[in-house]
Write an enzyme that holds these catalytic residues in place. Structure first.
Site, PDB file in Angstrom:
ATOM      1  N   CYS A   1      45.137  35.519  42.561  1.00 10.64           N
ATOM      2  CA  CYS A   1      43.899  35.354  43.322  1.00 10.64           C
ATOM      3  C   CYS A   1      43.925  36.061  44.678  1.00 10.64           C
ATOM      4  O   CYS A   1      43.814  37.275  44.717  1.00 10.64           O
ATOM      5  CB  CYS A   1      43.547  33.880  43.435  1.00 10.64           C
ATOM      6  SG  CYS A   1      41.787  33.672  43.748  1.00 10.64           S
TER       7      CYS A   1
ATOM      8  N   HIS B   1      44.649  30.743  38.632  1.00 14.14           N
ATOM      9  CA  HIS B   1      45.493  29.992  39.556  1.00 14.14           C
ATOM     10  C   HIS B   1      46.578  29.195  38.873  1.00 14.14           C
ATOM     11  O   HIS B   1      46.531  28.952  37.687  1.00 14.14           O
ATOM     12  CB  HIS B   1      44.629  29.019  40.346  1.00 14.14           C
ATOM     13  CG  HIS B   1      44.108  29.629  41.599  1.00 14.14           C
ATOM     14  ND1 HIS B   1      44.933  29.933  42.649  1.00 14.14           N
ATOM     15  CD2 HIS B   1      42.871  30.009  41.958  1.00 14.14           C
ATOM     16  CE1 HIS B   1      44.195  30.453  43.616  1.00 14.14           C
ATOM     17  NE2 HIS B   1      42.949  30.535  43.220  1.00 14.14           N
TER      18      HIS B   1
END
Ligand code: GLN
Length: 239
Positions: free
Chosen positions: A93, A189
């Protein structure tokens, strides 16, 4: 055999428990009798990339990325050499965005590491969803969760996978993540690796082969539970 994992700036880049990915890599090594060590680096620590076999850059908010980006200028040259000599990297991310040239936000420009020819720009609204990918690297799907305001353009680079459910790099291209040499960047994530054991093993195997030679193979682990978790997510969002 031994692998050393470098965890870059966990005090700033550790959204949604990206640290769980380190634990997964360590465990999957140890279960196979491969020694594994993790070195965590804070912002002012000197990083000797020649002593690292896998580097993890986690996710962070725009504010934290802004702080980290100042430091990146100092490590860029060494990090670039590491990547070009096939060093293994998993960037997640905010960390994924920092692999590129820049991340342009409404608050200002965040200069990236420029390790991969890609860039990110903030779009309207955030892309928040469960996400499922099909990657050419693995027979299992890659499952995870994404939450990002940035839209990433990977140009001619190979994506990590095709989006089966969710938004991905920019919400329109239908692709997610990037693969460049032994670098994987993704919006998915933590805990990304426990749910995607084939991805974890790809990183471990690449790192071992770079260090000990192309003939190194990984012994199979009993991934029944990991596969069940992965399959549950796949069925919930795709089938
Ligand atoms: N700050 C970045 C964005 O919002 C990345 C966020 C994250 O790591 N979840 O696009």
């Amino acid at each position: 055999m031994k692998l050393t994992i470098g965890h870059l700036y966990p005090d700033l880049l550790n959204l949604y428990g990206d640290r769980g990915n380190i634990q997964c890599l360590m465990k999957r090594c140890q279960w196979r009798g491969i020694e594994a060590e993790t070195i965590s680096f804070e912002l002012n620590d000197r990083i000797d990339f020649s002593g690292l076999d896998i580097v993890l850059l986690g996710g962070g908010s725009d504010r934290e990325q802004m702080i980290v980006c100042e430091k990146l200028k100092e490590i860029q040259e060494d990090f670039k050499k590491y990547v070009e000599s096939n060093g293994v990297v998993i960037a997640i991310c905010g960390g994924y965005q920092l692999l590129g040239k820049y991340y342009k936000t409404d608050q200002g420009m965040i200069n990236g590491l420029d390790l991969v020819d890609m860039y990110t720009e903030q779009g309207d609204g955030r892309l928040i969803d469960n996400i499922v990918l099909k990657s050419e690297l693995f027979d299992m799907p890659i499952v995870g969760f994404e939450n990002h305001g940035g839209r990433t353009c990977i140009k001619e680079n190979q994506p990590l996978g095709k989006v089966l459910s969710g938004a991905g790099n920019d919400g329109v291209s239908g692709y997610e993540g990037v693969i460049y040499k032994n670098v994987i960047g993704t919006y998915l994530h933590g805990p990304l690796l426990p749910k995607n054991p084939q991805l974890a093993d790809w990183l471990i195997l690449r790192a071992l082969q770079k260090k000990y030679g192309a003939e190194v193979e990984l012994t199979e682990l009993d991934d029944t539970q990991e596969k069940e978790a992965n399959d549950y997510i796949y069925k919930r969002f795709v089938k």
